[in-house]
Design an enzyme around this catalytic site. Structure first.
Site, PDB file in Angstrom:
ATOM      1  NE  ARG A 240      -4.252  -1.460   0.098  1.00  0.00           N
ATOM      2  CZ  ARG A 240      -4.439  -2.417  -0.803  1.00  0.00           C
ATOM      3  NH1 ARG A 240      -3.517  -2.628  -1.731  1.00  0.00           N
ATOM      4  NH2 ARG A 240      -5.530  -3.175  -0.784  1.00  0.00           N
ATOM      5  CD  GLU A 269      -2.528   3.156  -5.547  1.00  0.00           C
ATOM      6  OE1 GLU A 269      -3.530   2.403  -5.641  1.00  0.00           O
ATOM      7  OE2 GLU A 269      -1.413   2.742  -5.185  1.00  0.00           O
ATOM      8  CG  HIS A 287      -2.328  -0.762  -6.925  1.00  0.00           C
ATOM      9  ND1 HIS A 287      -2.670  -0.044  -5.814  1.00  0.00           N
ATOM     10  CD2 HIS A 287      -2.335  -2.062  -6.532  1.00  0.00           C
ATOM     11  CE1 HIS A 287      -2.895  -0.864  -4.793  1.00  0.00           C
ATOM     12  NE2 HIS A 287      -2.692  -2.102  -5.212  1.00  0.00           N
TER      13      HIS A 287
END
Length: 320
Positions: A240, A269, A287
């Site tokens: 994360r 994000e 990601h």
């Protein structure tokens, strides 16, 4: 009259997942993949019995308070649930599940890619060839950091961390790890346990983060801890974005103390951190740690398995 439970799928999931969802449920599917705001989530909670969200949908305490009583279960299409205020949702009687186990190998593969790419100048080298500017070579050209035989520190030795360690052993890396609890000897496979993050950092030529984002781990890799790494260390993060103080990482990269970084997740994000793009020794991906066909199918099916159990009066396997 449709007597199937009505569900909202907030993102376009794999084709196999959507086919099964449409077969077994009255499914509302966001084929456009647009971001869902808090107001969208609250409004849709009055229309459906269940939601299959991704990490991008937020269930804060405020959102949980405003959810319609019709909503009974949130079956996350993710392992991490830091986007969910679990106590607030529990207080509303809403069941929350996730999708563990099925994405460990895919995410560990991306961690390996990022580690190798960061260590061996993948961004700079690709740009040089792709731009047509490769017109020079010498033994001192593009010299990177060797992975084979190096010491690898892993923070968070859960499913993904253990999968990454297995792959790293193929490079004869010396595995060190920190975890909230020590693994059993048969799980360690000879890895060295550290009872503190600080002890681990001191020996980590490469450091890979695989722990969840919690209030305790937010900003885990700050300026002080980055300075504890050996000079020339490489940082990898596929967990994360909140785990890393991004300003501190940039400062450490610019000083040369951290030689390179491989990042698949960011504080913001989508989008990432534009300041990182000035540095070709920061290798970035958007990601996509779990983005393989097999894993996306498995995640979607796991979320649907949890819904099936719930609506058949059973306890979902992955209830939190």
């Amino acid at each position: 009259m449709n007597d199937k439970p009505r569900i909202w799928i907030t993102r376009r999931l794999s084709d196999a997942t959507l086919e099964r969802a449409k077969r077994d449920y009255d499914a509302i599917i966001n084929f456009e993949d647009g971001l869902s705001s808090d107001e969208d989530v609250v409004a849709m909670s009055a229309e459906v019995d269940a939601i299959i969200p991704c990490h991008s949908e937020r269930f804060s305490a405020d959102v949980a308070r405003r959810l319609d009583p019709r909503l009974k279960i949130i079956a996350n299409h993710s392992v991490g649930v830091d986007h969910c205020d679990l106590p607030a949702l529990k207080s509303r009687g809403i069941v929350v599940t996730n999708t563990p186990d099925v994405l460990s190998d895919a995410t560990a593969e991306i961690a390996m890619l990022l580690m190798l790419g960061a260590a061996r100048h993948a961004v700079k080298g690709d740009h040089l060839v792709r731009s047509g500017n490769w017109d020079f070579w010498s033994p001192s050209f593009m010299v990177g950091k060797q992975v084979t035989g190096a010491r690898l520190g892993i923070i968070g030795m859960g499913r993904v961390g253990q999968s990454f360690a297995r792959k790293a052993r193929g490079f004869d890396m010396e595995i060190h790890y920190y975890n909230r609890t020590r693994l059993t000897p048969d799980q360690e496979h000879g890895a060295t346990y550290h009872s503190s993050v600080e002890s681990l950092l001191a020996v980590a030529d490469f450091l890979s983060l695989h722990c969840p984002a919690t209030p305790q781990t937010t900003g885990l890799m700050n300026a002080e801890r980055l300075s504890m790494l050996p000079a020339g260390a490489v940082l990898v993060n596929t967990a994360r974005g909140a785990l890393v103080d991004e300003d501190a990482l940039i400062a450490s990269v610019e000083s040369g103390h951290v030689a390179a970084a491989g990042l698949d997740c960011f504080v913001t994000e989508p989008g990432g951190n534009p300041a990182f793009s000035k540095h070709k020794n920061i290798f970035m991906l958007p990601h996509i740690g779990s983005a393989t066909v097999r894993t996306r199918d498995a995640m979607g099916f796991r979320a649907l398995d949890n819904l099936d159990a719930f609506f058949n009066g059973k306890t979902p396997k992955d209830i939190l």
